[in-house]
Each structure stands twice: as structure tokens, then as C-alpha cells.
Design an enzyme around this catalytic site. Sequence first.
Site, PDB file in Angstrom:
ATOM      1  N   CYS A 165      28.124  50.452  27.096  1.00  0.00           N
ATOM      2  CA  CYS A 165      29.451  50.116  27.690  1.00  0.00           C
ATOM      3  C   CYS A 165      30.828  50.322  26.416  1.00  0.00           C
ATOM      4  CB  CYS A 165      29.729  49.047  28.205  1.00  0.00           C
ATOM      5  SG  CYS A 165      28.456  48.808  29.618  1.00  0.00           S
ATOM      6  N   HIS A 305      37.832  43.776  28.179  1.00  0.00           N
ATOM      7  CA  HIS A 305      36.613  44.518  28.581  1.00  0.00           C
ATOM      8  C   HIS A 305      36.426  43.894  30.044  1.00  0.00           C
ATOM      9  CE1 HIS A 305      32.860  46.382  28.463  1.00  0.00           C
ATOM     10  NE2 HIS A 305      32.313  45.454  28.541  1.00  0.00           N
ATOM     11  N   GLU A 316      34.640  36.698  25.928  1.00  0.00           N
ATOM     12  CA  GLU A 316      35.925  37.280  25.443  1.00  0.00           C
ATOM     13  C   GLU A 316      37.226  36.631  25.439  1.00  0.00           C
ATOM     14  OE1 GLU A 316      38.199  41.911  26.322  1.00  0.00           O
ATOM     15  OE2 GLU A 316      36.844  40.926  28.022  1.00  0.00           O
ATOM     16  N   LYS A 337      38.736  47.064  35.207  1.00  0.00           N
ATOM     17  CA  LYS A 337      37.788  46.842  35.898  1.00  0.00           C
ATOM     18  C   LYS A 337      37.807  46.092  37.370  1.00  0.00           C
ATOM     19  CE  LYS A 337      34.403  47.354  31.940  1.00  0.00           C
ATOM     20  NZ  LYS A 337      35.289  47.211  30.911  1.00  0.00           N
ATOM     21  N   HIS A 342      33.094  48.981  36.842  1.00  0.00           N
ATOM     22  CA  HIS A 342      32.428  49.140  35.313  1.00  0.00           C
ATOM     23  C   HIS A 342      32.132  50.477  35.081  1.00  0.00           C
ATOM     24  CE1 HIS A 342      31.137  48.596  31.570  1.00  0.00           C
ATOM     25  NE2 HIS A 342      30.520  47.318  31.465  1.00  0.00           N
ATOM     26  N   PHE A 401      25.772  46.803  25.627  1.00  0.00           N
ATOM     27  CA  PHE A 401      24.395  46.272  25.631  1.00  0.00           C
ATOM     28  C   PHE A 401      24.117  46.584  24.427  1.00  0.00           C
ATOM     29  CE2 PHE A 401      23.386  45.906  30.352  1.00  0.00           C
ATOM     30  CZ  PHE A 401      24.067  44.902  30.349  1.00  0.00           C
TER      31      PHE A 401
END
Length: 414
Positions: A165, A305, A316, A337, A342, A401
Site C-alpha cells: 500500500c 493513511h 498513525e 479512504k 483503500h 504490509f
Amino acid sequence: MAENHRVVVTGLGVVSPVGNSVEEFWANLQAGKSGVGPITRWDTTGHDTKIAAEVKDFDATQFLDRKEARRMDRFCHYGVAAAKMAIEDSGLDKADVDKERVGVLMASGIGGMETFAREIKKLFDYGPNRVSPFFIPMLIADIVPGHVSIMYGFKGPNYSTISACASSSHAIGDAMRIVQRGEADVMVTGGSEAVILPMGIAGFNAMHALSTRNDEPERASRPFDAQRDGFVMGEGAGALILESLEHAQARGAKIYAELVGVGFTADAYHITAPVPDGSGAALAMRRALQDAGVAPEEVDYINAHGTSTPYNDRMETKAIKSVFGERAYEIAVSSTKSMVGHLLGASGAVEEIATVLTVANDVIHPTINYEEKDPECDLYYVPNESIQRQVRVAISNSFGFGGHNVCLVTRKFE
């Protein structure tokens, strides 16, 4: 180190769940419109998640001839379309440029999953001789920059970054460095993704990563809200034209904003979970600000994010507090998002476009579906309605990830 060129953004292109043009995308973000709904392309029976943020009313043949389109995966359709829009927006398609000094760096986290699923079924149903000769070039994640360079004759640096991502944010950061160092005058950069497929949904469901709020799709993506239960998968592409300031000025290009800093780090912690204290994300933000020569007190906006997963949003928030201290509570933070879902490897590019437009227009889009405060997520997330506020400096965060962290710093062009 070669001479350090200033890097400006001169073109934007987007294919998204809330619009297939920059104008439509930006208008819908400001209006707080959700792009999430029931999955329409296949039967979701048996799947825990039956919702996603699909791209709507997209016709690849507006950007490609029918034969070309048949030989590309859906992620490639989106990526090529976004790149073409950005190139046209910048005027590069009509400009007299040295094509050996124009590069393309477009990312994808996964690549042609739709092609893979179709061709593997052919293999098992009918045997190896039925597999398409275009299987490999349709599958590989680096093929979008290949196609774009062939279409326009751009012979500069050409490759993809793959970091889940964070993929397209890494691409933008690399493209910025290439222009800064003087290795290219112009870079077409961004990312694309299209994995709203049975295998994609099943895989993320197996990890318990996706929202299962199937009865209220438009309210399912709710970053930082206490009732968040996972991310909503999106799809699409974003492309930006990055150009050295002198090259842009010499051809009279319009300038949206300036890209001034980038920070790349790793959590070095776990294959999927972010490090709980947010130290990896915080280090990326600090490095990006240091690279930009920007003090934390100068930052007006953070495009988070903000995935809508319990762990990410908590982490975050901690990372932002770690970098900005008490001032974290004064900075506007919002998550794109919440509206587009996402977009995996394309998310960083689409969110950097939102960030550039925020800096250019002094309008901050909301985090929609923010209804119930989480005591561990206690910053100002611009709940539910956009605000007008001067934004001179903004940052955009992307985490992937594998523990990949990227922060991009964008400044108003002066």
C-alpha cells in the site's frame, strides 16, 4: 551529488470510485461523497464482505483502441488512462520536449490479478495450450510504465515500485529524486490497482482486514471512528507529472504545487501489523520534513493513511503526536479512504493528488462517517464536512504490509 533541482507538479490524472476526472474526483471529495456500494461485477455469495469502492462508468476505449484494451488487464486500463489525463493536463503531449529526458515510474502493489484468475482457470479447465500469449505481459506489475512510454516515446527512467500500500508513494518519491538529481526533466508517476475480485476479497477477509458492514456500504469506511471494523477495498489509479521548475517555467506550464520532501522507512516489526508505537511512521515523517527543510510547526494539513482498521488508525495517531507534540491537536488531519476506500498500491498516488489539490485550493476535504470518538484517536480529523483553511505545507502518509512507510511533503508554489 548532482545539482538539486526544485520539483513541481504540472499535471494530474485520476480514475477513482468517486470520479474518473480530476474535476469530478475533487468536487466529490469536497462534498464528502462515498464511492462505496455493493460489489456488482460478480456473485458475492459465501463471502463475508460484499461491498467495495468500485470504479463506475469507466470505458477503456476512451483512452485506448479496442485491440489494445483487450491486451491489457483492468489495472493497466486505469493506469494508462490516469497517465494520459495527467500528460494532457500538463500540456506535455503538445510540448516540444526532449523525450530522452522524460521518464515514467508507475507502481502497482499486485498487478494483473484479474488476468491471473482468468488464465489459471483456463489452464485447469482446458490445458496449457489455451493460456493466452498475452498472459505474462498482462500480469506483470511493471507493464503500465512500459505502455505509457511506448505510446509517447518517453525514453527516460522507466520502472515500477512494489511495496504493497506504499507502492505509488515510493514511486512518487523516487520520481522526485530523479528530477531533483537532474537525471530527467519530467517524470510521469503514480500507481494503479484493480483487485476487487473473488480472490482479492477472500484473501483480505481471511486476514480479517476488511469491513463487513454490508448493510450500510456508504458508512463502512470510517477512519479514526470508534466503530471502524476494517478497510473497504477500492480500485483505480492516480498519475502526476513531476517536472523541474526551470523546465516547467521554460515551457510556460501551469504549476499546482511543489514537492519538497520525502521520507522512506521500515517498521522492521511484522509482515502485516504496524509497529504499535508508530515509531516507523514517525521516523518517515521526521525524515520527510528534514529533507524538505520544513519545521513541524509549519505543517498545516496531514493526508493520513487512515485505513479504517483498528490498528492502523491508532498507530498513525500515535505517530503524528510523536512528531508534532501538542501541536498535533491543531493540525487538520483527514482520510481520503473514507470516501474512495483503500486503493492498495494506487492509494498513495490518489491521496497525493488530493493533497496537491488541498494545497492549491486551500480546501481540506473531510473524513466522512466520523461519528463516535475513539479515546486513542483524538486529533482533529475534519469530521464529515470540508473546511476552508490556508494550507502552505501538507504531508501525505502511506504505510504498506511488510512495514513500508512513506511520507511526502508538498508546499504551495511560490
